[in-house]
Design an enzyme around this catalytic site. Sequence first.
Site, mmCIF file in Angstrom:
data_model
loop_
_atom_site.group_PDB
_atom_site.id
_atom_site.type_symbol
_atom_site.label_atom_id
_atom_site.label_comp_id
_atom_site.label_asym_id
_atom_site.label_seq_id
_atom_site.Cartn_x
_atom_site.Cartn_y
_atom_site.Cartn_z
ATOM 1 C CB SER A 251 -0.735 0.035 1.307
ATOM 2 O OG SER A 251 -1.212 1.324 1.680
ATOM 3 N NE ARG B 49 -13.753 -3.485 -47.140
ATOM 4 C CZ ARG B 49 -13.417 -3.568 -48.328
ATOM 5 N NH1 ARG B 49 -12.977 -2.448 -48.999
ATOM 6 N NH2 ARG B 49 -13.192 -4.622 -48.773
#
Lengths: 409, 409, 409, 409
Positions: B275, B315
């Site tokens: 931490s 496409r």
Amino acid sequence: MTDLLWPGDHRAGRIFSDGAFLDAMIAVEAAWSSGLIEVGVAPASARVSAEHLRGLAGKVPVEQLSVAAESGGNPVIPLVRTLRDGLGDSAAANWLHRGLTSQDVIDTALMLCAAEAFAQIQADLAEQISVLAHLTVQHRATPMVARTLTQYAVPMTFGLKVTGWLRGILDAHEQLERLEFPAQIGGAAGTLAAVAELAGSLDDPATIAVQAGCATARELGLSSANPWHTVRTSITRCGDAALGCTDAWGHLANDVLTLSRPEIGELSEGAGGGSSTMPHKANPVLSVLIRRAALAAPSLGASLHVSAADALEERSSGAWHVEWETLRTLVRRTVVAGSQASALVTGLQVHGDRMRANIDAAGDAVRSEQRTMAAIAGNAPAAEYLGATDEFIEAELSRAAAVSRGADR
Amino acid sequence: MTDLLWPGDHRAGRIFSDGAFLDAMIAVEAAWSSGLIEVGVAPASARVSAEHLRGLAGKVPVEQLSVAAESGGNPVIPLVRTLRDGLGDSAAANWLHRGLTSQDVIDTALMLCAAEAFAQIQADLAEQISVLAHLTVQHRATPMVARTLTQYAVPMTFGLKVTGWLRGILDAHEQLERLEFPAQIGGAAGTLAAVAELAGSLDDPATIAVQAGCATARELGLSSANPWHTVRTSITRCGDAALGCTDAWGHLANDVLTLSRPEIGELSEGAGGGSSTMPHKANPVLSVLIRRAALAAPSLGASLHVSAADALEERSSGAWHVEWETLRTLVRRTVVAGSQASALVTGLQVHGDRMRANIDAAGDAVRSEQRTMAAIAGNAPAAEYLGATDEFIEAELSRAAAVSRGADR
Amino acid sequence: MTDLLWPGDHRAGRIFSDGAFLDAMIAVEAAWSSGLIEVGVAPASARVSAEHLRGLAGKVPVEQLSVAAESGGNPVIPLVRTLRDGLGDSAAANWLHRGLTSQDVIDTALMLCAAEAFAQIQADLAEQISVLAHLTVQHRATPMVARTLTQYAVPMTFGLKVTGWLRGILDAHEQLERLEFPAQIGGAAGTLAAVAELAGSLDDPATIAVQAGCATARELGLSSANPWHTVRTSITRCGDAALGCTDAWGHLANDVLTLSRPEIGELSEGAGGGSSTMPHKANPVLSVLIRRAALAAPSLGASLHVSAADALEERSSGAWHVEWETLRTLVRRTVVAGSQASALVTGLQVHGDRMRANIDAAGDAVRSEQRTMAAIAGNAPAAEYLGATDEFIEAELSRAAAVSRGADR
Amino acid sequence: MTDLLWPGDHRAGRIFSDGAFLDAMIAVEAAWSSGLIEVGVAPASARVSAEHLRGLAGKVPVEQLSVAAESGGNPVIPLVRTLRDGLGDSAAANWLHRGLTSQDVIDTALMLCAAEAFAQIQADLAEQISVLAHLTVQHRATPMVARTLTQYAVPMTFGLKVTGWLRGILDAHEQLERLEFPAQIGGAAGTLAAVAELAGSLDDPATIAVQAGCATARELGLSSANPWHTVRTSITRCGDAALGCTDAWGHLANDVLTLSRPEIGELSEGAGGGSSTMPHKANPVLSVLIRRAALAAPSLGASLHVSAADALEERSSGAWHVEWETLRTLVRRTVVAGSQASALVTGLQVHGDRMRANIDAAGDAVRSEQRTMAAIAGNAPAAEYLGATDEFIEAELSRAAAVSRGADR
């Protein structure tokens, strides 16, 4: 920053890049040191500028920091170590980061980066509002055929269509106006206990702790400093606001994509994109790329909400960690799409002749509703009635004007 | 490649990075040139190696290519220009990319990158399967309390819990086994017309065109070459398979996160994370980061399906463009989580004493189901019965053994 | 079952409705009673038919059961109470549900309902495959213009376009073929302890417990009985398979929506939908409703994966509960869309004359790629070359034929 | 309305049910008839009350209407036909729906249903705010251990934890306050042309058309009437607001789920849920069901945004149709979760003794941060400092008080 797989990404420049985020974290640490000094907790000798810290951090490649971020689960731990090493045996090193927790630094840095991004998005929205308001006025009487469910419906004006785009963008702008970007200074579990402990020898350490947070937020240009470690509204609202933008641009891009089909030909992008094998093509590339962003954004917004809903205790186990990259990606893409949308509306070619030709080709059928209504009312039908849309158009133009006045200030 | 906001990203190394994708596109172009030569369409002088092309591409920073990708909407156009420029006035330049379309190159490169990534994921899955199978055997008789809806349920063994994790990972492995990575060689609209035109002077140009595609796929180590421009199953199945993995790891990480809570203490990660402000903490960081990936992945998978569902004509306008970065992100994160999951299971600490203590603390209540059943059947209840789970455990161990035998081959 | 806000919902009839799910839960309880008798745990007098149980359950409105489901969090608890009350003081009442947990009943019932739904979907897919294979053959030489990114590309055939739709649907069919629907018989925490306790007076109670589960699965027509309380692959694979279907149909619907635009006019739905105010309209309603399903499905699939990834201990707290309604909705909508897609392809009108006219209107540009290639190869360009697509078409026709042969069996 | 697969669904009662939506559509038609009369377009004899129309619609089962909705793609077409049939040969029949389009009716009905739902949600939020504010004050000094990433962090108070829940709920309340529910009166393509045509014999028909819309919105109690057919902000903001609620409740439920684990025992639900096989269990059922809603909601919100982003021309092809059922489901579930959350906070049991015991068991480590800070500052560490959180708590209590004052008005 660029992304080979997200063409246009460079439009967002350095916003929310790894480098920008690193700078934002450093800005938080520097502002916090100042805050501690300002309220009398730390000595003046603890002062350190963001610029100096950036220099120290710059000695370590950001890639190295990224790798080191894994063991503790976030990049603050190795960053603080790097900065303290750089500061050597000094008051600045001793006081750096004291009272903060990693989440304070990361969340506040997220807000700094988001604020910068949304400012740019808001500028693009304002530009689009201005361009579209102009286009509305210009084409208020340009007839075209409305299409519903892909089929011919009734006559309308192109000005009305533009007003629809404008309305969506004004809504997005309004939502951005409401965004707030709060700092977060809470310490390990949002209790400010560490800061109060640091201030322990002073009168009223609790109040001093709060004041240190406020001073820090003020220096960073952020609103408030109250902790929100597991109340993630500030994050989800950024996400929702981004979606408000991409929704509006998606609508615009869809219309351009359809109306620039060769069989329709009513609109075209200022400059079409080429093909790797077909020399004749002029693809509506901006619209394609904007639609891309609009389709992909909702999933990212959903991820932010899943994270918010999974908030737990005083620090979420994984949900928090999802947000960083998700928010960054969503926001950067919104910046990119915003810039592309500005280019799209600015360069948009309107082919009024094709609009006229298509409405003529649509023929009599598009006046069938009118005729039915006239018969019901016992009236003679208008020849080609383009609608009672003045009030609607005026309402949006008026909102647009208010934005432009605001943007001028 | 690293990502400051996705700690652990470096574990995926170069996989699916911009550089790797660029190389994959180049590999496609080189293999295609070979294919054209192999079938007699292009002259031998058109041959060019991927290595040579990489050298030419390397003279232009990838960032520059990324920027140039926007105007045509994809990176193939500037890449081909760069390569042709580099090849100068030569047969190789003249034949490069002839007959292909941008989508052929991008989709095939996506498959190359995905195949590499999934191979690494599969290796991690196999390792986890081996470790978990061992752990199952080891703890087949280790009693612990089962928990449903967070509350004590009945006695079980830790071995059975591990079998559950194993089953999920075996399912993921099975799904990866079924993945296929097809090349795509179709030309402008998937008709191979350009290639046939190139082969026009030969006998049976259509067959030759198909053969050129097959030769290319073979050289790249991909299955098939039939076009799938707007049939996106190959992409969505990659996405689904990735989610199969992250689901399995998420389950595992959730259990570790809960069982390593200090009040429970039955498991712990080999090495906890630190931490930035609390020296005593040993956070279950790997589990946190794995859970992160598992929570975020489904949204990305959904994006791929939205794109597939939005496929249009020859496409797609935007839907296709969503896939590139989405697939890359999903797959890279899966590689990262896979590596972290291997580390997690390898280092996992099992605290049998705490399991025993918790089941004792749970007390008599956890045997209430047993007692009720015994009463119904008119039997005397077993003192602490851990279940009739042999067959289930054997079933998964047997699958695990089959995977290990496969991995040994 | 109908849904005013999801037009077409009635096409799924009773599948996965509240009533069908109730029946499925009852079928599980009845099969389990039989299983217990079959292996000698329960006496023959405990036998009770599903039909009899349905009659008992039918005395309580399903709405009342739904309300009562909340207090325990699932509908099994009030259902078992209702059934036992109805059975009075009998061996059947005494043995009903003994050894099972709520999750066994719900998950197995989910599989029963899903199996029924997917059988219907599979039948629709097979019909579509047959229709589209026929359409492919019919239009193998019908010229039309290919469109990429909304713009004219090169000439192609309508047969090739149909092959693309077919490929997606074949992929979906293949994925459904692989689905498995396992029962789940595990008891409170997947240990079968309660069943073994019930069998306590017999030799080898553990083996008998397993056999009871197998007998139950067999009677229900489901594969396996091994518990999967927190390994949710069976659920997510159903979701993924449903998305495979809606993706394929979405693609088809998108093409029909675009090609039936009045300016294009190459396709039309057999019977268009009307308008509440415009008498002339013939809207492509089936395509609209199919596209609806395709756009909405991915989010539901994502929810199932979030649930799987959130699996915890021996019963998930909330994640499990998400699945029931989500899977039901996704699967019902897929049944509906499947039926609509069959109607769409069966009634599809193909306008070859408009295809010809559009390719002519597209003009010379669509042959620019061909000309470039011919020039590079030093060949004379073909006048209008429709592509070297035979092999690709044959590949899909061959898959289609295999499905049709399988469907005939 | 109930839903067997979504326990608790009955809490939303009739809100947004098929019946309620049908009534809402009828209310729109009736209000529109009134509007036409009010502005002088239709004769007084055209007046028809919503009650009368409901009676006519009631002769046809809603299921029949649902089935009939498919052919035109929405339920308005068969509804109008049914109503006109019922009205026979009358002015009311002749004028019914004239000038409207289906989308006007559906979208306005969606807003009516949403407004009713959010009013109930807002009432639940207000109740929760009041309860949590009280709980905050009550436990302002109740010590407990904070937990980050599942591990012990530092001491805090339970009051602070409650303040965090409260903050999320206040944020949700604030977001609901901003919601607007506009009617939509635009006709076929949002031009009001049909209405103007109906008003053709009067002076200034365009203005009269607009006034008819305004009159209708006013009668329905909705804001504005300007068309928004393809600008879907009103829908997405409802979705975002619903997620704001479920996020806040999810956080609350997660904390209750964890803290009511038997090993922790700091909280428990007022009345736990039972088990079908384990008599001793008291499951945190409300929290489980709330967490369910919170996990599932983000996907539904994403669907609404995909729909908004896919808006096209004057009526979207499928995207619009997604919204109806999606919004209904999301909003109903939010009503249900809101009611459950009220029950949860009202009945919550707080076990201060276990909080004290756990903090003691956590031991010295949870004060390590404090000690480090005190050492840095050269101070003596406080024995157990619960934080400098007064200002943060006061800020939320003050917001809560403002809501309570507003709710009292």
